[in-house]
Design a protein around this motif. Sequence first.
Motif, PDB file in Angstrom:
ATOM      1  N   LEU A 111       2.075  23.062  13.855  1.00  0.00           N
ATOM      2  CA  LEU A 111       1.898  21.817  13.100  1.00  0.00           C
ATOM      3  C   LEU A 111       1.081  21.976  11.812  1.00  0.00           C
ATOM      4  O   LEU A 111       0.869  20.999  11.099  1.00  0.00           O
ATOM      5  N   SER A 112       0.612  23.202  11.484  1.00  0.00           N
ATOM      6  CA  SER A 112      -0.282  23.304  10.320  1.00  0.00           C
ATOM      7  C   SER A 112       0.407  22.853   9.039  1.00  0.00           C
ATOM      8  O   SER A 112      -0.199  22.219   8.186  1.00  0.00           O
ATOM      9  N   ARG A 113       1.693  23.159   8.907  1.00  0.00           N
ATOM     10  CA  ARG A 113       2.431  22.734   7.709  1.00  0.00           C
ATOM     11  C   ARG A 113       2.496  21.224   7.602  1.00  0.00           C
ATOM     12  O   ARG A 113       2.218  20.650   6.548  1.00  0.00           O
ATOM     13  N   THR A 114       2.867  20.597   8.711  1.00  0.00           N
ATOM     14  CA  THR A 114       3.032  19.139   8.698  1.00  0.00           C
ATOM     15  C   THR A 114       1.709  18.458   8.382  1.00  0.00           C
ATOM     16  O   THR A 114       1.648  17.558   7.549  1.00  0.00           O
ATOM     17  N   LEU A 115       0.638  18.902   9.053  1.00  0.00           N
ATOM     18  CA  LEU A 115      -0.658  18.265   8.836  1.00  0.00           C
ATOM     19  C   LEU A 115      -1.103  18.423   7.393  1.00  0.00           C
ATOM     20  O   LEU A 115      -1.635  17.501   6.789  1.00  0.00           O
ATOM     21  N   ARG A 116      -0.843  19.619   6.844  1.00  0.00           N
ATOM     22  CA  ARG A 116      -1.241  19.856   5.458  1.00  0.00           C
ATOM     23  C   ARG A 116      -0.495  18.915   4.516  1.00  0.00           C
ATOM     24  O   ARG A 116      -1.043  18.469   3.513  1.00  0.00           O
ATOM     25  N   ALA A 117       0.751  18.607   4.864  1.00  0.00           N
ATOM     26  CA  ALA A 117       1.520  17.685   4.030  1.00  0.00           C
ATOM     27  C   ALA A 117       0.980  16.266   4.159  1.00  0.00           C
ATOM     28  O   ALA A 117       0.791  15.566   3.167  1.00  0.00           O
ATOM     29  N   VAL A 118       0.681  15.869   5.398  1.00  0.00           N
ATOM     30  CA  VAL A 118       0.252  14.486   5.629  1.00  0.00           C
ATOM     31  C   VAL A 118      -1.104  14.216   4.980  1.00  0.00           C
ATOM     32  O   VAL A 118      -1.373  13.131   4.476  1.00  0.00           O
ATOM     33  N   ILE A 119      -1.941  15.241   4.946  1.00  0.00           N
ATOM     34  CA  ILE A 119      -3.294  15.085   4.412  1.00  0.00           C
ATOM     35  C   ILE A 119      -3.277  14.776   2.917  1.00  0.00           C
ATOM     36  O   ILE A 119      -4.270  14.364   2.331  1.00  0.00           O
ATOM     37  N   LEU A 120      -2.100  14.948   2.296  1.00  0.00           N
ATOM     38  CA  LEU A 120      -1.981  14.652   0.864  1.00  0.00           C
ATOM     39  C   LEU A 120      -2.025  13.171   0.534  1.00  0.00           C
ATOM     40  O   LEU A 120      -2.217  12.791  -0.618  1.00  0.00           O
ATOM     41  N   VAL A 121      -1.823  12.338   1.560  1.00  0.00           N
ATOM     42  CA  VAL A 121      -1.691  10.902   1.316  1.00  0.00           C
ATOM     43  C   VAL A 121      -2.774  10.314   0.398  1.00  0.00           C
ATOM     44  O   VAL A 121      -2.447   9.630  -0.566  1.00  0.00           O
ATOM     45  N   PRO A 122      -4.074  10.590   0.652  1.00  0.00           N
ATOM     46  CA  PRO A 122      -5.090   9.964  -0.206  1.00  0.00           C
ATOM     47  C   PRO A 122      -4.886  10.255  -1.686  1.00  0.00           C
ATOM     48  O   PRO A 122      -5.166   9.416  -2.534  1.00  0.00           O
ATOM     49  N   SER A 130      -6.772   2.797  -2.899  1.00  0.00           N
ATOM     50  CA  SER A 130      -7.927   3.513  -2.345  1.00  0.00           C
ATOM     51  C   SER A 130      -9.208   2.751  -2.629  1.00  0.00           C
ATOM     52  O   SER A 130     -10.070   2.612  -1.757  1.00  0.00           O
ATOM     53  N   ALA A 131      -9.329   2.244  -3.847  1.00  0.00           N
ATOM     54  CA  ALA A 131     -10.568   1.566  -4.230  1.00  0.00           C
ATOM     55  C   ALA A 131     -10.782   0.312  -3.389  1.00  0.00           C
ATOM     56  O   ALA A 131     -11.889   0.067  -2.895  1.00  0.00           O
ATOM     57  N   SER A 132      -9.731  -0.481  -3.180  1.00  0.00           N
ATOM     58  CA  SER A 132      -9.954  -1.710  -2.414  1.00  0.00           C
ATOM     59  C   SER A 132     -10.171  -1.388  -0.935  1.00  0.00           C
ATOM     60  O   SER A 132     -10.958  -2.063  -0.267  1.00  0.00           O
ATOM     61  N   THR A 133      -9.502  -0.353  -0.428  1.00  0.00           N
ATOM     62  CA  THR A 133      -9.736   0.029   0.966  1.00  0.00           C
ATOM     63  C   THR A 133     -11.189   0.457   1.171  1.00  0.00           C
ATOM     64  O   THR A 133     -11.856   0.031   2.119  1.00  0.00           O
ATOM     65  N   TRP A 134     -11.688   1.280   0.261  1.00  0.00           N
ATOM     66  CA  TRP A 134     -13.087   1.725   0.383  1.00  0.00           C
ATOM     67  C   TRP A 134     -14.059   0.578   0.176  1.00  0.00           C
ATOM     68  O   TRP A 134     -15.118   0.530   0.802  1.00  0.00           O
TER      69      TRP A 134
ATOM     70  N   MET B  25      -9.472  12.428   7.686  1.00  0.00           N
ATOM     71  CA  MET B  25      -9.091  12.236   6.290  1.00  0.00           C
ATOM     72  C   MET B  25      -8.247  10.974   6.122  1.00  0.00           C
ATOM     73  O   MET B  25      -8.349  10.280   5.117  1.00  0.00           O
ATOM     74  N   LEU B  26      -7.395  10.711   7.107  1.00  0.00           N
ATOM     75  CA  LEU B  26      -6.472   9.588   6.950  1.00  0.00           C
ATOM     76  C   LEU B  26      -7.007   8.299   7.534  1.00  0.00           C
ATOM     77  O   LEU B  26      -6.335   7.269   7.482  1.00  0.00           O
ATOM     78  N   PHE B  27      -8.214   8.343   8.098  1.00  0.00           N
ATOM     79  CA  PHE B  27      -8.717   7.140   8.742  1.00  0.00           C
ATOM     80  C   PHE B  27      -8.748   5.920   7.812  1.00  0.00           C
ATOM     81  O   PHE B  27      -8.317   4.830   8.208  1.00  0.00           O
TER      82      PHE B  27
END
Lengths: 303, 277
Positions: A111-122, A130-134, B25-27
């Motif tokens: 799963l390392s490939r998939t996770l690395r891809a998903v982590i790009l979301v931010p 992002s600003a309003s969520t934070w 990270m995605l939380f």
Amino acid sequence: MAATVPPGYRVSRAGRWSAWAFLAPVTGYLVICYAYPLYRNVELSLREYTVRSFVQGGAPFAGLDNYRTALADPTFGPALTHTLVFTVASLVLQFTIGMALALFFHQHFPLSRTLRAVILVPWLLPLIVSASTWSWLLNSDAGLVNAALGVVGVDPVHWLTSPRWSLVSVIIANVWIGVPFNLVVLHSGLQAIPAELYEASALDGATGWQRFRSITFPLLRPVSAITLLLGLIYTLKVFDLIWIMTRGGPADSSTTLATWSYRLGFGNLLPRFGPGAAVGNLLIVLALLAGLGYLRRQRRQQS
Amino acid sequence: MTTTTAPTRRTWWKTGIGLVLTGLMLFPVYWMINVSFTRDRDMRASPPHLFPVDGTVEGYRAVFDQQLPYLGTSFLVGLGTVALTVALSAPAGYALAKLRPPGGRALSFLLLTAQMIPGIIMAMGFYASYLELGILNTLPGLILADSTLAVPFGVLIFTAFMSGVPDELLQAAVVDGAGRLRTFWSVVLPLSRNAVVTVSLFAFLWAWSDFVFASTLAGGGGHQPITLGIYRYIGNNNQQWNAIMATAVVASVPAAVLLVLAQRYVSTGITAGAVKD
């Protein structure tokens, strides 16, 4: 290769000049969309504009008055300091966390490939999202961060509404956005390091840390340099995030040169385009100095 | 692969750690979705509800009642920016990669430095010119400004990609009597489909996400993009966070689609933009 085939897609001298036919649109575009707005900005900063003369023209030439006004403004010192703190803290944290994650994901596991891809979301989310969520996560009364701190017995922190924490808050959000970018670029750099080097050093009995120090780090230097340079360029430009989360406040505690410039030009009912443009131009000078200084140091290290 | 010789039992716990790190990270993204379904009365509950068990779609109803025009504008601006960016940067990439024009390096350098100019400064210059030209608050005006976010990147990607097209192919086209334009249009461009996709995806995403140009150049008119829709929401009804977050979720859809459908291109785009020769 047969001798009759020329080594390149050879082009005659005249042909090379006619290549500009393909470059003409983008050159014209550079003039219209970069050079001209920049020129207008310099012009704005050298004249004494009012709303009226902004629309009708005829603003008197003011020399460097707007720059003097900006430099003498009590906001200037804090804005400059905040810009530097914001930039340096963001870069250091993004790079360190990004590097740690890149090293971790470089180990091949399911799963390392998939996770690395998903982590790009931010990194891909619109900044306003992002600003309003934070903003909501860091809300003093109802935010999850304070609720979590409460569980471990820490008093609520006024993240966005106290001058002590506002800059920290926007740095946290900015680091969160920048980590994925650092991760992806550094990871691609790691993949370019030949695996044989690690195998050889493992045979020599090198520990993980020694391998990082003597192989990974030196070989990753060019990629690290580019990552940091791009990070620097992006971070100096950051405006949306801070403006949406704190508007540079409270009491200028998270004002940077970028948000200050915006506030002068667009943030008030009575715009002050002259000083706003002057602050903007100071920011460009800062960006160019940082970029050039960095490039020079790189070159010296390489030679 | 030589590095995966470790037994699977040893690597599965790494997957576990990887999942935890990704989750951390995605939380915030999860929290955005959670809040978008939370009822108004639960919004300030202590402790906060971690799951939207007793959720509501009120927030999404508000989005579809109030935000559709903003979404439409963003979509049009995105498409316009893609068209303009590809039209400008593909020919430039071809010339820089294959035709070795005199002064080509200088032009590439200018494009790189152009990226360093903060958007807020560009916005002020654009504002002054647009005011004179009378194109403030128009779609073409916003498209032109948004394209500055993507054109230098586009040229970079096309140059990198088209350098990889074999010279022999171009030679063959010349032998067949094709001119420059024809070679570009029927040989190089079709072979560069991946570059077109990469540049288009990023141009769309950046235009869709833009806030600086939107707030300065389109803030007062009938063509406001979704970033301004969210911004006005935050300003106006501070209490309705489910509606704000629902809008944020909807505004994140293009990013999600991009990641799911075109993950390959995303990584290519990021690394090609960063790791230049």
